[in-house]
Design a protein around this motif. Structure first.
Motif, PDB file in Angstrom:
ATOM      1  N   LYS A  19      37.460  41.676 -43.338  1.00 59.84           N
ATOM      2  CA  LYS A  19      36.480  40.942 -44.139  1.00 59.84           C
ATOM      3  C   LYS A  19      36.757  39.444 -44.075  1.00 59.84           C
ATOM      4  O   LYS A  19      37.894  39.023 -43.864  1.00 59.84           O
ATOM      5  N   GLY A  20      35.697  38.670 -44.289  1.00 55.74           N
ATOM      6  CA  GLY A  20      35.854  37.218 -44.348  1.00 55.74           C
ATOM      7  C   GLY A  20      36.279  36.594 -43.048  1.00 55.74           C
ATOM      8  O   GLY A  20      37.018  35.596 -43.038  1.00 55.74           O
ATOM      9  N   VAL A  21      35.837  37.172 -41.918  1.00 58.97           N
ATOM     10  CA  VAL A  21      36.195  36.643 -40.603  1.00 58.97           C
ATOM     11  C   VAL A  21      34.920  36.233 -39.868  1.00 58.97           C
ATOM     12  O   VAL A  21      33.805  36.532 -40.293  1.00 58.97           O
ATOM     13  N   ARG A  22      35.101  35.549 -38.747  1.00 57.51           N
ATOM     14  CA  ARG A  22      33.986  35.255 -37.859  1.00 57.51           C
ATOM     15  C   ARG A  22      34.343  35.740 -36.462  1.00 57.51           C
ATOM     16  O   ARG A  22      35.368  35.363 -35.903  1.00 57.51           O
ATOM     17  N   PHE A  23      33.486  36.600 -35.919  1.00 53.54           N
ATOM     18  CA  PHE A  23      33.628  37.027 -34.529  1.00 53.54           C
ATOM     19  C   PHE A  23      32.799  36.087 -33.657  1.00 53.54           C
ATOM     20  O   PHE A  23      31.697  35.691 -34.026  1.00 53.54           O
ATOM     21  N   LYS A  24      33.314  35.770 -32.468  1.00 51.98           N
ATOM     22  CA  LYS A  24      32.592  34.880 -31.563  1.00 51.98           C
ATOM     23  C   LYS A  24      32.744  35.366 -30.131  1.00 51.98           C
ATOM     24  O   LYS A  24      33.843  35.716 -29.693  1.00 51.98           O
TER      25      LYS A  24
END
Length: 394
Positions: free
Chosen positions: A212-217
């Motif tokens: 949770k609270g992450v950003r995938f790129k």
């Protein structure tokens, strides 16, 4: 009265059937499975996200290369129209904080029952366990409950789905029948699908836990959605939103601290830690939970001690993987009947009088209501095109 045949009883096929019936045609819907709309009902188990309540010009790019040919189709039946349609079936809907639209009942079955009742009242007939086997002369052939059966129709709409979740009816077997007629097809590929990773034993106790609270790129795509550490890799909306870029061979990374810039992360890591272990220091300085710590160790062990280098790892952790999960485990697919094989009305150029709708056409979109919206819109468009064709031929 013209006789119209719809093959496939998912949302695209049902929408096409309704348009044909509304235009005064006798409509028969044939479905290969014992019951209708199985994938639609399965989608409803997670809430049935019908649409995304956002401006049209914000929605359209979510269909990537297909945005141009889909524009008139989606303009004629956009997210607002989907909401009005659901209300017209007596379903109360609501819009969540992210703009996603759901039935208040949070499942598909009440909406489907109301829809089937309305279709029945309009005279639409249904036949199940009817597996399409192509054409023989001017007849459409099925493997039915009593064996081989041929049906003559004035106009046909194919709404046969893509090639994911074969057990629910979308197995892509229809491609052979169209290929023999010279219809141009694009190869099916998985979309909205999880990541395959062979975890070490170190990750065992974290299986089933959420990131949770992450950003995938990946390449030009990014997502702030959540994901889950599964036995086979990473699943969930956060990964699904970037799976197209992964499929196109872009490198995938995760930012554990998307609300902090790298220099702030480095500054916090530079604080004295005394005798605390690195893991304890990371938990205290950055509030990293055990799942994030474990994933960082899994992908970048040994973690660097230098604050600047460690900050770079935590902001740009490369996720090594073995590719995407198999296509049959994908929520949807890219590929299918190419738009250049269709007229603007979605009729097959090689097979006059036969129209296509739904996921069998070569478009893709992320989850979040875009898939169902386009299935409904293309079904409605193909149904109207088929009705007009039958009227002209009468």
């Amino acid at each position: 009265m013209s006789h119209a045949l719809v093959i496939g009883a998912g949302p695209a096929g049902l929408m096409a059937a309704e348009e044909l019936a509304r235009a005064g045609h006798a409509v028969m819907v044939c479905e290969a499975k014992p019951s209708v709309a199985r994938k639609f009902l399965m989608a409803g188990k997670s809430g049935l996200n019908l649409a995304k309540d956002e401006p049209f010009e914000a929605m359209l790019p979510r269909y990537f290369e297909a945005a141009r040919p889909l524009r008139p189709i989606l303009e004629s039946f956009d997210a607002q129209a989907v909401q009005d349609w659901a209300r017209g079936l007596g379903q109360e809907i609501f819009t969540g904080s992210t703009g996603r639209v759901f039935p208040r009942a949070m499942k598909a079955s009440p909406l489907l029952r109301a829809w089937l009742q309305r279709l029945g009242s309009a005279g639409v007939a249904f036949r199940t366990n009817m597996g399409w086997q192509g054409w023989e002369g001017g007849m459409t052939v099925f493997d039915g409950p009593q064996g081989r059966e041929a049906i003559v129709a004035d106009v046909t709409v194919l709404a046969l789905g893509g090639a994911s979740w074969a057990r629910l009816g979308s197995d892509g077997a229809w491609t052979g029948h169209l290929a023999t007629r010279g219809v141009a097809l694009s190869r099916f590929e998985p979309a909205n699908v999880g990541l395959q990773i062979g975890w070490s034993d170190h990750m065992g106790k974290h299986l089933g836990h959420a990131l949770k609270g992450v950003r995938f790129k990946a390449g030009p795509m990014s997502s702030r959605g959540e994901a889950v550490i599964s036995e086979t890799g990473i699943e969930g909306g956060g990964i699904y939103e970037v799976s197209r870029a992964v499929r196109l061979q872009h490198r995938l990374s995760v930012d554990f601290l998307p609300d902090l810039d790298q220099s702030t992360v480095a500054a916090r890591l530079s604080r004295p830690r005394g005798k605390a272990s690195l893991s304890t220091h990371l938990r205290k300085a950055l509030r990293l939970d055990p799942v994030k710590l474990a994933l960082a160790q899994e992908m970048a062990r040994p973690l660097p001690q230098d604050p600047e280098a460690l900050a770079r790892v935590l902001k740009h952790l490369r996720l090594e993987h073995q590719g995407l999960r198999p296509m049959d485990q994908a929520i949807s697919v890219a590929g299918g009947v190419r738009f250049d094989a269709l007229t603007p009305g979605l009729m097959l150029k090689q097979v006059p009088g036969v129209f296509c709708a739904g996921e069998m056409i070569d478009w893709e979109a992320p989850t979040g209501g875009y898939l169902i919206t386009a299935c409904l819109a293309t079904g409605r468009w193909a149904g109207r095109g088929a009705a007009a064709y039958a009227a002209e031929a009468a």
